[in-house]
Structure formats: C-alpha cells, structure tokens
Design an enzyme around this catalytic site. Sequence first.
Site, PDB file in Angstrom:
ATOM      1  N   SER A 186      -2.104   4.993  -3.317  1.00 52.71           N
ATOM      2  CA  SER A 186      -2.485   5.791  -2.147  1.00 52.71           C
ATOM      3  C   SER A 186      -1.349   6.703  -1.735  1.00 52.71           C
ATOM      4  O   SER A 186      -0.174   6.323  -1.808  1.00 52.71           O
ATOM      5  CB  SER A 186      -2.822   4.844  -0.982  1.00 52.71           C
ATOM      6  N   LYS A 223       0.846  -1.197   0.000  1.00 50.73           N
ATOM      7  CA  LYS A 223       0.000   0.000   0.000  1.00 50.73           C
ATOM      8  C   LYS A 223       0.879   1.243   0.000  1.00 50.73           C
ATOM      9  O   LYS A 223       1.806   1.365   0.795  1.00 50.73           O
ATOM     10  CB  LYS A 223      -0.896   0.003   1.233  1.00 50.73           C
ATOM     11  N   ARG A 272      -1.394  12.434   4.375  1.00 53.08           N
ATOM     12  CA  ARG A 272      -0.942  12.609   5.753  1.00 53.08           C
ATOM     13  C   ARG A 272       0.566  12.432   5.941  1.00 53.08           C
ATOM     14  O   ARG A 272       1.060  12.505   7.060  1.00 53.08           O
ATOM     15  CB  ARG A 272      -1.691  11.627   6.656  1.00 53.08           C
ATOM     16  N   HIS A 286      -1.532   7.888   1.418  1.00 50.58           N
ATOM     17  CA  HIS A 286      -1.816   7.816   2.858  1.00 50.58           C
ATOM     18  C   HIS A 286      -2.751   8.940   3.299  1.00 50.58           C
ATOM     19  O   HIS A 286      -2.592   9.535   4.369  1.00 50.58           O
ATOM     20  CB  HIS A 286      -0.515   7.857   3.665  1.00 50.58           C
ATOM     21  N   ASP A 345      -7.225   4.428  -2.956  1.00 52.62           N
ATOM     22  CA  ASP A 345      -7.975   5.190  -1.960  1.00 52.62           C
ATOM     23  C   ASP A 345      -7.700   6.678  -2.130  1.00 52.62           C
ATOM     24  O   ASP A 345      -6.895   7.091  -2.953  1.00 52.62           O
ATOM     25  CB  ASP A 345      -7.676   4.699  -0.536  1.00 52.62           C
ATOM     26  N   GLY A 346      -8.406   7.469  -1.339  1.00 52.10           N
ATOM     27  CA  GLY A 346      -8.251   8.915  -1.410  1.00 52.10           C
ATOM     28  C   GLY A 346      -9.571   9.609  -1.591  1.00 52.10           C
ATOM     29  O   GLY A 346     -10.098   9.687  -2.704  1.00 52.10           O
ATOM     30  N   ASN A 347     -10.185  10.048  -0.492  1.00 50.19           N
ATOM     31  CA  ASN A 347     -11.410  10.840  -0.498  1.00 50.19           C
ATOM     32  C   ASN A 347     -12.616  10.116  -1.080  1.00 50.19           C
ATOM     33  O   ASN A 347     -13.470  10.719  -1.743  1.00 50.19           O
ATOM     34  CB  ASN A 347     -11.204  12.170  -1.222  1.00 50.19           C
ATOM     35  N   VAL A 348     -12.716   8.817  -0.840  1.00 49.55           N
ATOM     36  CA  VAL A 348     -13.921   8.083  -1.229  1.00 49.55           C
ATOM     37  C   VAL A 348     -15.022   8.472  -0.248  1.00 49.55           C
ATOM     38  O   VAL A 348     -14.996   8.117   0.921  1.00 49.55           O
ATOM     39  CB  VAL A 348     -13.685   6.561  -1.194  1.00 49.55           C
ATOM     40  N   ARG A 349     -16.007   9.223  -0.732  1.00 48.69           N
ATOM     41  CA  ARG A 349     -17.056   9.766   0.138  1.00 48.69           C
ATOM     42  C   ARG A 349     -18.467   9.411  -0.312  1.00 48.69           C
ATOM     43  O   ARG A 349     -19.415   9.634   0.424  1.00 48.69           O
ATOM     44  CB  ARG A 349     -16.928  11.299   0.212  1.00 48.69           C
TER      45      ARG A 349
END
Length: 346
Positions: A234, A212, A239, A236, A267-271
């Site tokens: 990703s 990851k 961060r 992270h 991943d990253g801002n899956v809302r």
Amino acid sequence: MNLKDVKNLARERMKGYCRVCKECNGVACAGEVPGMGGCGSGESFKRNYESLRNIKLVLKTIHDAKDPDTSVEIFKTKIDLPLITAPVTGSSINMGGYLTEQEYSDAAVMGSIKAGTIAMTGDSANPDFYIAGLNSIKKANGKGIAIIKPRENSKIIENIKKAEESGALAVGIDIDGAGLITMALNGQPVGPKTLEELKELTSSTNLPFIIKGIMCVEDAVLAVEAGASAIVVSNHGGRVLNNCLAPSDVLEDIAKEVKGKVTILADGNVREGADILKYIALGADAVLCARPIIWGAYGGYDDGVKLIIDNFKNELKQAMILTGCKDIKSIDKNKIVNLNKGIFNI
C-alpha cells in the site's frame, strides 16, 4: 436502499470533502489532504487508478466454474470474500463530520460483519479516534483488527495492549503513515521504523502483527525477518508521497519473494469486484477497501456498508465465472493481462 441512493446520500453528506465521482480517479480531489484526495498534485492516487485499470481480465467461458466459492481464511477467520475494510479515521477531519468518529467506526465494523467479513480500525493524531475503533471491536466481540500509527515504540506498545484488551483478532502499524500531514499538523511524532524497532513490536504481542505500507521487495523481506504475520502492499492511497508507484506496480515482484512466508494484503483503488480478482492474480491473499466503505457508511450506516460489500461479492463471483475460477486459489496470473508491463500472459 440501493447503491445509487447510498452514493447520492454520501455525496450530499460529504459535500466539500468527497464528490463520489463516477470514476474515483483522484483528479477532482487532487491535493485535498486533509480531505479525501491524494497529496501534492495527486499523482500517486492517479497512478493507483491508472495502473489497476491497465490490468485486464482474460475472458474464459468453456469450463465448469459455474458457482465459484469466494471465501477465504485470514488470521484463522473465514470470511465470505477476500476483502477487508481498510482502517480509516478522521470523520470530522477528512469526511465532513456528518458522522461522529464512533458512528463511522461502528458502521464500518458492524456493516463488514453483516456482509461476512471484518474491518480494520485506525489511529489518528486525536487519540480518541483509536479508542472509538477499539470500542467498535469490543461491541463486535473482537471481530476486528486494530491498526496503529508509527509513533514511538513505547506509545505503539501501549496501544497494542489496548487492542489485546478489546479482543482484537490482530494488530499492526500503518508504517506508510510516517509522512501523514494530518499527524504533523497536530504535533504527533511519527516516522519510519528500523528492523530492530519492528522486532520489538512484533515480539510485544501474541496477536498476528501486520505491517501496512510495504512498497518494495526489500521492505517485504525485512517485514518477514521482523516477524510480521502479514503485510499490506500500500502507498496509503496516494496520500503520503507524490509521484510514487502504485501497489499493483510492485505487488507481483513482492509476492514472488515472500508468498507463503507471510499473508499478503493489498490496497489501492479497489472499486469493483474485478479489482479484487486483479490483486489476487498479482499475488495478494486478500485486499483492503476504503473509499467505497466510507460512501456506504455515510450513505446508509452499517446497512450501507453491507450493501457495498455485498455488491463487491456479487461482482467478484461474476468475474470468477467469466474467467474460469472455481475458488480464490484458482485465481492466478493467467487470468490477467498486465498492460503496464506489456506482458501478455494468456
């Protein structure tokens, strides 16, 4: 219990750590690491939001995709939607501590299973946090994935063996955790890995091995060479490194190079459900989700997590109906317009 109630309770219980903003764009929490924000000025977190927002869906309503199948198979496990709960630790450090580490981990793992998917558990400067995740996986009869910080290889292999003993479906490292401030503050040696070090790790287990934190084509190719079963595109959550690209900026190029050679997660801002469709269209096989899962756990424990994921599932199905996708394999780049690149691929 409904989404509004869960989010309101989460906001109250995470006061001072997460505002559960209407738009989770990294602005209000910029620089709050430890905490829930992006590092530095928060530009990487903000980029994750902005890049994904600038990918638009192509509305299509003349077709027969009336009841889409949202299910996929990951690591020989069928899940109801291409969303896996991301590895998160540090309830007391990053989230305010209303839930103990074990309570959060149990809520994430059990809630994910209730919603028809699986969760990853994480690692931290406090070794007890990793064990809490493994405890949850054991309670779930192995239906979980253990992710380990990029410590010295000998320590990682020790933790891989513990994951095997828990019955975990897969194991891996979040190599993007190499620069985490929380690890440095607690005197934990973490850092990048060489190709040979990665080969040592992948060969130390028969479990599928995940790397990851892949953010460029070169690293994706090396991850495949190292023997990884899956990668996670990703940064992270913005961060660890300020002013870097978003996963949605690099995913398409990575997929062009390694699609079919390795499982690609992102991943990253899956809302919302549409965000899942966007990442799949860019080349991912499934996505990881963190912050909304945290809100679900803090606002309603495992049932709150289930509610969050069920909502993702409903939104994804609606987005698939309105873009003409019968199943996840039907989602391709023709279903999106990527305004970040100015490419109109209608």
